[in-house]
Design a protein around this motif. Structure first.
Motif, mmCIF file in Angstrom:
data_model
loop_
_atom_site.group_PDB
_atom_site.id
_atom_site.type_symbol
_atom_site.label_atom_id
_atom_site.label_comp_id
_atom_site.label_asym_id
_atom_site.label_seq_id
_atom_site.Cartn_x
_atom_site.Cartn_y
_atom_site.Cartn_z
ATOM 1 N N ALA A 103 0.896 -1.392 -0.229
ATOM 2 C CA ALA A 103 0.363 -0.235 0.260
ATOM 3 C C ALA A 103 1.360 1.267 0.501
ATOM 4 O O ALA A 103 1.866 0.764 0.206
ATOM 5 C CB ALA A 103 -0.858 -0.013 1.721
ATOM 6 N N PRO A 127 -5.127 -3.116 7.654
ATOM 7 C CA PRO A 127 -6.816 -2.848 7.853
ATOM 8 C C PRO A 127 -7.687 -3.031 8.810
ATOM 9 O O PRO A 127 -8.039 -3.580 8.645
ATOM 10 C CB PRO A 127 -6.702 -3.049 6.077
ATOM 11 C CG PRO A 127 -5.900 -3.786 5.766
ATOM 12 C CD PRO A 127 -5.004 -4.158 6.069
ATOM 13 N N VAL A 146 -7.539 2.423 4.838
ATOM 14 C CA VAL A 146 -7.002 2.093 3.597
ATOM 15 C C VAL A 146 -8.399 2.610 2.618
ATOM 16 O O VAL A 146 -9.111 2.437 2.808
ATOM 17 C CB VAL A 146 -6.173 1.276 2.951
ATOM 18 C CG1 VAL A 146 -5.280 0.906 3.905
ATOM 19 C CG2 VAL A 146 -7.432 -0.212 3.020
ATOM 20 N N ASN A 180 -8.468 8.136 6.059
ATOM 21 C CA ASN A 180 -7.621 6.567 5.418
ATOM 22 C C ASN A 180 -5.959 7.272 5.430
ATOM 23 O O ASN A 180 -5.733 8.378 5.394
ATOM 24 C CB ASN A 180 -8.208 6.152 3.886
ATOM 25 C CG ASN A 180 -9.782 6.034 3.595
ATOM 26 O OD1 ASN A 180 -9.752 5.347 4.165
ATOM 27 N ND2 ASN A 180 -10.585 7.477 2.998
#
Ligand code: GMP
Length: 219
Positions: A73, A88, A137, A159
Motif C-alpha cells: 500500500a 486495515p 485504507v 484513510n
C-alpha cells in the motif's frame, strides 16, 4: 494467503513444506503446501477489484474459507515509513462499479475485515516486534490518477493508506460469509513525496509478514 504479484506467490511458496504449483493459467500462480502441518494455499489475485473478485469467488468454490491478503500500500500519512505495515481495520471505496453490480443498489456493505482474524494478525506482528499501524485504507481503481488532491481528499476522510483490492475482498467476504483480513507492506508514501521502497527492503518485509500470516493460519 493471497498476493497480488505472481512473483511473490512463487517466492513465498518456499516457506511451505512440499509446495505444489496447482495453477498457472493466465499467470495466476497458485501453490498448495503445508506450514507447521497446516494445509495452506498461496494464490495470486492480480491487480484491482475485478481481478481479486474472480480469484476470491473461485477459491471459495474450491473450499477456501479464510483469506489473508499480503499486499502493498501507499501511505497517506508522512509518519508511516516504508517497509512498515498497515493492518486495515476497514477499506473505503467508490460505491459504483463492481460493488453496485453485486448489490444492485447504492446501499453499502461494510468493507471491514474479520475482527478475530485481524486481531490475531495484529497480535502476531506485535509479538515479533514489527512496526504496524491499524487503520482504514482506500481501495482505489485508478493507480495513475493519484495526485496531490487525491492524497488530501482520501487522507482527510480518515484513510491512512491506498491500495486496490481490500475493499472488494472484505465486501465479498461479508456477502459470502467468508473470513478475510490483510497485512500491507508500505511500499510507497504519497504524503511525503511519493518515494518507493527498494526491492530488497520490500522482499524482507514481505517474507516477515508471510511468516506471521502462516503462523496465524497454523494456530
Ligand atoms: O501497484 C499497484 C498494486 O500495488 C495494487 O495491487 C495495489 O494494491 C498496490 N499498491 C501499492 N502502493 C500503491 C499506491 O500507492 N496506489 C495504489 N493505487 N496501489 C498501490
Amino acid at each position: 494467503m493471497i498476493v497480488g504479484d505472481p512473483g511473490r506467490a512463487e517466492l513465498l511458496s518456499n516457506l511451505l513444506d512440499s509446495p505444489k504449483l496447482v495453477n498457472k493459467n493466465r499467470g495466476f500462480l497458485v501453490y498448495t503446501g503445508e506450514f507447521k502441518s497446516s494445509k495452506v494455499s498461496i494464490a495470486t489475485h492480480g491487480i484491482g477489484g475485478p481481478s481479486i473478485a474472480i480469484v476470491f469467488e473461485e477459491l471459495l468454490m474450491l473450499g477456501g474459507k479464510t483469506f489473508v491478503r499480503l499486499g502493498t500500500a501507499g501511505a497517506l500519512r508522512p509518519e508511516i515509513k516504508l517497509g512498515e505495515y498497515i493492518i486495515p481495520s476497514g477499506a473505503s471505496y467508490n460505491p459504483g462499479g463492481l460493488f453496485f453490480q453485486y448489490t444492485g443498489d447504492l446501499t453499502s456493505v461494510s468493507a471491514v475485515p474479520d475482527y478475530d482474524l485481524a486481531s490475531a494478525l495484529v497480535n502476531e506482528l506485535g509479538r515479533e516486534g514489527y512496526k504496524y499501524t491499524v487503520g482504514n485504507v482506500f481501495s482505489s481503481d485508478a493507480f495513475y490518477a493519484e495526485d496531490e488532491n487525491f492524497v488530501k481528499r482520501w487522507s482527510s476522510r480518515g484513510n491512512i493508506g491506498v491500495e486496490m483490492e481490500c475493499a472488494t475482498l472484505f465486501f465479498l467476504s461479508k456477502l459470502r460469509g467468508a473470513k478475510s483480513a490483510a497485512v500491507l507492506v508500505v511500499s510507497d508514501n504519497l504524503a511525503s513525496g511519493g518515494e518507493w521502497i527498494s526491492r530488497e527492503d520490500l522482499e524482507k518485509s514481505v517474507i516477515n509478514a508471510a511468516k506471521s500470516i502462516l503462523t496465524v493460519f497454523s494456530k
